[in-house]
Design a protein around this motif. Structure first.
Motif, PDB file in Angstrom:
ATOM      1  N   VAL A 111       0.275  64.021  25.352  1.00 22.15           N
ATOM      2  CA  VAL A 111       0.069  62.804  24.583  1.00 22.15           C
ATOM      3  C   VAL A 111       0.590  61.604  25.361  1.00 22.15           C
ATOM      4  N   PHE A 112      -0.154  60.524  25.322  1.00 21.20           N
ATOM      5  CA  PHE A 112       0.313  59.282  25.903  1.00 21.20           C
ATOM      6  C   PHE A 112      -0.064  58.137  24.979  1.00 21.20           C
ATOM      7  N   VAL A 113       0.546  56.975  25.198  1.00 22.15           N
ATOM      8  CA  VAL A 113       0.314  55.828  24.320  1.00 22.15           C
ATOM      9  C   VAL A 113      -0.221  54.659  25.131  1.00 22.15           C
ATOM     10  N   THR A 114      -0.990  53.818  24.463  1.00 17.61           N
ATOM     11  CA  THR A 114      -1.594  52.667  25.127  1.00 17.61           C
ATOM     12  C   THR A 114      -1.225  51.386  24.408  1.00 17.61           C
ATOM     13  N   GLU A 115      -0.674  50.458  25.170  1.00 15.81           N
ATOM     14  CA  GLU A 115      -0.339  49.126  24.662  1.00 15.81           C
ATOM     15  C   GLU A 115      -1.560  48.225  24.735  1.00 15.81           C
ATOM     16  N   ARG A 116      -1.887  47.541  23.619  1.00 11.83           N
ATOM     17  CA  ARG A 116      -3.065  46.670  23.605  1.00 11.83           C
ATOM     18  C   ARG A 116      -2.760  45.328  22.941  1.00 11.83           C
ATOM     19  N   GLY A 117      -1.472  44.938  22.978  1.00 10.51           N
ATOM     20  CA  GLY A 117      -1.098  43.644  22.434  1.00 10.51           C
ATOM     21  C   GLY A 117      -0.684  43.724  20.980  1.00 10.51           C
ATOM     22  N   SER A 118       0.053  42.713  20.533  1.00 18.24           N
ATOM     23  CA  SER A 118       0.539  42.631  19.156  1.00 18.24           C
ATOM     24  C   SER A 118       0.031  41.353  18.502  1.00 18.24           C
ATOM     25  N   SER A 119      -0.212  41.426  17.200  1.00 18.41           N
ATOM     26  CA  SER A 119      -0.697  40.256  16.464  1.00 18.41           C
ATOM     27  C   SER A 119       0.295  39.109  16.595  1.00 18.41           C
ATOM     28  N   PHE A 120      -0.241  37.945  16.907  1.00 17.65           N
ATOM     29  CA  PHE A 120       0.584  36.761  17.103  1.00 17.65           C
ATOM     30  C   PHE A 120      -0.061  35.637  16.305  1.00 17.65           C
ATOM     31  N   GLY A 121       0.201  35.632  15.006  1.00 14.65           N
ATOM     32  CA  GLY A 121      -0.498  34.715  14.129  1.00 14.65           C
ATOM     33  C   GLY A 121      -1.919  35.190  13.885  1.00 14.65           C
ATOM     34  N   TYR A 122      -2.777  34.290  13.461  1.00 11.57           N
ATOM     35  CA  TYR A 122      -4.167  34.646  13.194  1.00 11.57           C
ATOM     36  C   TYR A 122      -5.008  34.607  14.469  1.00 11.57           C
ATOM     37  N   ASN A 123      -5.871  35.601  14.640  1.00 11.93           N
ATOM     38  CA  ASN A 123      -6.863  35.605  15.723  1.00 11.93           C
ATOM     39  C   ASN A 123      -6.266  35.478  17.114  1.00 11.93           C
ATOM     40  N   ASN A 124      -5.078  36.053  17.308  1.00 12.27           N
ATOM     41  CA  ASN A 124      -4.462  35.979  18.627  1.00 12.27           C
ATOM     42  C   ASN A 124      -3.555  37.188  18.830  1.00 12.27           C
ATOM     43  N   LEU A 125      -3.418  37.567  20.088  1.00 12.42           N
ATOM     44  CA  LEU A 125      -2.540  38.674  20.463  1.00 12.42           C
ATOM     45  C   LEU A 125      -1.598  38.204  21.559  1.00 12.42           C
ATOM     46  N   VAL A 126      -0.439  38.839  21.642  1.00  9.30           N
ATOM     47  CA  VAL A 126       0.487  38.583  22.733  1.00  9.30           C
ATOM     48  C   VAL A 126       1.015  39.924  23.221  1.00  9.30           C
ATOM     49  N   VAL A 127       1.281  40.028  24.511  1.00 13.38           N
ATOM     50  CA  VAL A 127       1.816  41.271  25.073  1.00 13.38           C
ATOM     51  C   VAL A 127       3.298  41.083  25.370  1.00 13.38           C
ATOM     52  N   ASP A 128       4.094  41.939  24.758  1.00 11.15           N
ATOM     53  CA  ASP A 128       5.533  41.966  25.033  1.00 11.15           C
ATOM     54  C   ASP A 128       5.755  43.027  26.104  1.00 11.15           C
ATOM     55  N   MET A 129       6.009  42.619  27.323  1.00 12.89           N
ATOM     56  CA  MET A 129       6.152  43.563  28.418  1.00 12.89           C
ATOM     57  C   MET A 129       7.331  44.513  28.226  1.00 12.89           C
ATOM     58  N   ARG A 130       8.276  44.128  27.360  1.00 15.02           N
ATOM     59  CA  ARG A 130       9.379  45.038  27.055  1.00 15.02           C
ATOM     60  C   ARG A 130       8.868  46.321  26.397  1.00 15.02           C
ATOM     61  N   SER A 131       7.753  46.213  25.681  1.00 10.22           N
ATOM     62  CA  SER A 131       7.238  47.383  24.963  1.00 10.22           C
ATOM     63  C   SER A 131       6.858  48.510  25.913  1.00 10.22           C
ATOM     64  N   LEU A 132       6.432  48.156  27.119  1.00 10.68           N
ATOM     65  CA  LEU A 132       6.022  49.173  28.084  1.00 10.68           C
ATOM     66  C   LEU A 132       7.209  50.033  28.501  1.00 10.68           C
TER      67      LEU A 132
END
Length: 271
Positions: A150-171
């Protein structure tokens, strides 16, 4: 996968036709072969989470699996696709090499367990609404069912409406309990940003110009693989064209990512 090298999961968002799927697999294979990058072909037979009911979803499971099987046998590459329902898992697992749990379904216990019990490797995409540390519970569901692939894939987190942000710490956080892949194209998506009208369905937008930036950062952060939806004509793609990588840019970006990975390996090897 399994070589320790940075690997690539890539393909069009959705199966548009047999001819297109085969052509895309051949194009990507040609690029990665010259760079010696391990490659898994990705395409969905059903996009069950499209913004609008009028949007193209794909050919369906029966036809989609036929096409994926043909890609696997004729292009000689492993294939990956999404599963949305427990009832689909057995049939899909007979054809594909990796089962993918979509981000919106990453907490669906029965689906994850069914995928795990298939014996196939499982890629769980991190939901836009889920913290990186909570993904260990999704991974545990798979492992508790007896599947450690099993592995996991980061695809960004909701950042308000209609936008995503990537928190590199999550990796780094998720890599403590599972191999991690970075989804470079969905991370630059602008979900449902186009509201649509009577003539055009609502669709997601995107900022593909940031794909190289985020990809390089993710590889520098130590991910195991990179996920990219690529298309030979993004403007005409039937799904997610606004955030897809043009195939003409794939070779150059992969060379950059290999250079970053090599620099990281050298840095780690230097006392």
């Amino acid at each position: 996968m399994g070589t320790g090298d940075l690997f690539l999961i890539a393909g069009p968002c959705v199966i548009e036709s047999e001819e297109h799927a085969l052509r895309m697999a051949e194009i990507i294979k040609g690029v990665v072969r010259s760079l010696n990058v391990p490659f898994i072909f990705k395409a969905s037979y059903d996009k069950a989470n499209r913004t609008s009911i009028r949007s193209y979803r794909g050919p369906g499971m029966k036809e989609g699996l036929r096409i994926l099987k043909k890609v696997k046998e004729e292009v000689h590459v492993p294939v990956l696709t999404d599963v949305h329902q427990v009832a689909d898992v057995a049939a899909v697992a007979e054809v594909v090499d990796v089962l993918q749990i979509p981000a919106f379904l990453c907490r669906q216990t029965d689906l994850i367990v069914a995928a795990a019990l298939s014996g196939r490797p499982v890629n769980i995409k991190k939901g836009q609404f889920v913290s990186p540390w909570d993904m260990k519970h999704a991974v545990a569901k798979c492992r508790d069912a007896g599947n450690s692939q099993v592995f996991v894939t980061e695809r960004g987190s909701s950042f308000g409406y209609n936008n995503l942000v990537v928190d590199m710490r999550s990796l780094a956080i998720m890599r403590k309990f599972a191999p991690v892949v970075f989804d470079a194209t969905h991370s630059v998506q602008l979900p449902s940003a186009s509201r649509g009208d009577e003539d055009e369905p609502a669709v997601s937008g995107g900022q593909p110009e940031f794909i190289p930036v985020l990809s390089r950062a993710a590889v520098a952060a130590g991910v195991d693989g990179v996920f990219m939806e690529v298309h030979d004509n993004p403007n005409e793609a039937k799904s997610d064209g606004a955030n897809a990588l043009d195939t003409r840019n794939l070779r150059g970006l992969l060379k950059e990512l290999q250079a970053v990975r090599k620099a990281l390996d050298v840095a780690h090897a230097t006392p």
